[in-house]
Design an enzyme around this catalytic site. Structure first.
Site, short mmCIF file in Angstrom:
data_model
loop_
_atom_site.label_atom_id
_atom_site.label_comp_id
_atom_site.label_asym_id
_atom_site.label_seq_id
_atom_site.Cartn_x
_atom_site.Cartn_y
_atom_site.Cartn_z
N ASP A 184 70.14 36.48 16.17
CA ASP A 184 71.12 35.90 15.26
C ASP A 184 72.35 35.48 16.05
O ASP A 184 72.82 36.20 16.93
CB ASP A 184 71.49 36.92 14.18
CG ASP A 184 72.20 36.27 13.01
OD1 ASP A 184 71.62 36.24 11.90
OD2 ASP A 184 73.33 35.77 13.19
N ILE A 185 72.89 34.30 15.72
CA ILE A 185 74.03 33.77 16.46
C ILE A 185 75.30 34.59 16.21
O ILE A 185 76.23 34.55 17.01
CB ILE A 185 74.23 32.28 16.09
CG1 ILE A 185 74.97 31.53 17.17
CG2 ILE A 185 74.91 32.12 14.73
CD1 ILE A 185 74.94 30.01 17.00
N ASN A 223 67.40 38.14 2.28
CA ASN A 223 68.31 37.69 1.22
C ASN A 223 67.66 36.54 0.46
O ASN A 223 67.00 35.69 1.07
CB ASN A 223 69.64 37.24 1.82
CG ASN A 223 70.37 38.37 2.52
OD1 ASN A 223 70.37 39.50 2.04
ND2 ASN A 223 71.00 38.08 3.65
N GLU A 233 72.23 32.19 3.13
CA GLU A 233 72.99 31.02 3.59
C GLU A 233 72.08 29.92 4.10
O GLU A 233 72.36 28.75 3.89
CB GLU A 233 73.96 31.44 4.70
CG GLU A 233 75.10 32.30 4.18
CD GLU A 233 75.98 32.86 5.29
OE1 GLU A 233 75.69 32.58 6.48
OE2 GLU A 233 76.92 33.59 4.95
N VAL A 234 71.01 30.30 4.78
CA VAL A 234 70.08 29.31 5.33
C VAL A 234 68.82 29.33 4.47
O VAL A 234 68.14 30.36 4.37
CB VAL A 234 69.75 29.61 6.81
CG1 VAL A 234 68.75 28.59 7.33
CG2 VAL A 234 71.02 29.61 7.65
N HIS A 291 63.75 33.99 5.90
CA HIS A 291 63.87 34.75 7.15
C HIS A 291 64.10 36.22 6.84
O HIS A 291 64.68 36.57 5.81
CB HIS A 291 65.01 34.22 8.02
CG HIS A 291 66.32 34.08 7.31
ND1 HIS A 291 66.59 33.01 6.48
CD2 HIS A 291 67.41 34.86 7.29
CE1 HIS A 291 67.80 33.16 5.98
NE2 HIS A 291 68.33 34.27 6.44
N MET A 292 63.65 37.05 7.76
CA MET A 292 63.85 38.49 7.70
C MET A 292 64.83 38.87 8.80
O MET A 292 64.64 38.48 9.95
CB MET A 292 62.50 39.18 7.92
CG MET A 292 62.55 40.68 7.99
SD MET A 292 60.92 41.30 8.49
CE MET A 292 60.05 41.27 6.94
P1 5GP Z 1 71.28 34.58 5.50
O1 5GP Z 1 72.69 34.82 5.08
O2 5GP Z 1 70.78 33.22 5.08
O3 5GP Z 1 70.34 35.69 5.09
O4 5GP Z 1 71.29 34.64 7.07
C1 5GP Z 1 71.42 33.51 7.87
C2 5GP Z 1 71.67 33.99 9.28
O5 5GP Z 1 71.44 32.93 10.17
C3 5GP Z 1 73.10 34.49 9.52
O6 5GP Z 1 73.06 35.85 9.92
C4 5GP Z 1 73.62 33.56 10.60
O7 5GP Z 1 74.44 34.22 11.54
C5 5GP Z 1 72.35 33.02 11.23
N1 5GP Z 1 72.47 31.69 11.79
C6 5GP Z 1 73.00 30.59 11.17
N2 5GP Z 1 72.92 29.51 11.98
C7 5GP Z 1 72.32 29.94 13.12
C8 5GP Z 1 71.96 29.26 14.33
O8 5GP Z 1 72.18 28.06 14.53
N3 5GP Z 1 71.35 30.02 15.29
C9 5GP Z 1 71.08 31.35 15.11
N4 5GP Z 1 70.48 31.99 16.12
N5 5GP Z 1 71.42 32.00 13.98
C10 5GP Z 1 72.03 31.31 12.99
#
Ligand code: 5GP
Length: 117
Positions: free
Chosen positions: A29-30, A86, A94-95, A99-100
């Site tokens: 995760d970034i 989520n 958010e994305v 994903h897990m």
């Molecule tokens: P969500 O909130 O959708 O469950 O988690 C999305 C995750 O994706 C977040 O923890 C965020 O830091 C990670 N993320 C978003 N954009 C990128 C990216 O470009 N690269 C990586 N490695 N992680 C990302």
């Protein structure tokens, strides 16, 4: 709908990939929330848990076996970890590419923060 994760899976965007096979990809995760924070993502574009189909069950199973493998590889299998998925707005997604989160390397505390009154 393609998201940034599709480009990471296709290696069109850089990431710190830790695992990839025919069904799933795992990368750091970034914005890590713990010493270990890996995202395990189906190669297929599935937006949310609410879009999962019975035919996707092999992919969903693979996400768990890869979580186990990556946790072992990264040295947190014995101390333990948390897997988080989520879903949509109230779930904090958010994305919109399923994903897990594999999170560990420290005590993670309560599963959910107490609701603010
Ligand atoms: P969500 O909130 O959708 O469950 O988690 C999305 C995750 O994706 C977040 O923890 C965020 O830091 C990670 N993320 C978003 N954009 C990128 C990216 O470009 N690269 C990586 N490695 N992680 C990302």
């Amino acid at each position: 709908m393609p998201t940034i994760f599709s480009k990471i899976i296709a290696k069109e965007l850089p990431s710190e990939m830790v695992y990839q096979d025919d069904l799933v990809t795992a990368f750091k995760d970034i914005n890590p929330l713990a010493p270990v924070h890996i995202l395990i993502v189906p190669n297929k574009e599935i937006a949310t848990v609410d879009d999962v189909e019975v035919d996707d069950e092999p992919i969903l199973g693979r996400m768990f076996t890869v979580a186990k493998k990556v946790a072992r590889d990264l040295g947190i299998a014995e101390s333990g970890y948390r897997l988080i998925v989520n879903c949509k707005q109230d779930g904090g997604q958010e994305v919109y590419h399923l994903h897990m989160h594999l999170v560990g390397g420290r005590r993670l505390g309560r599963m959910l923060a107490k609701k603010e009154d």
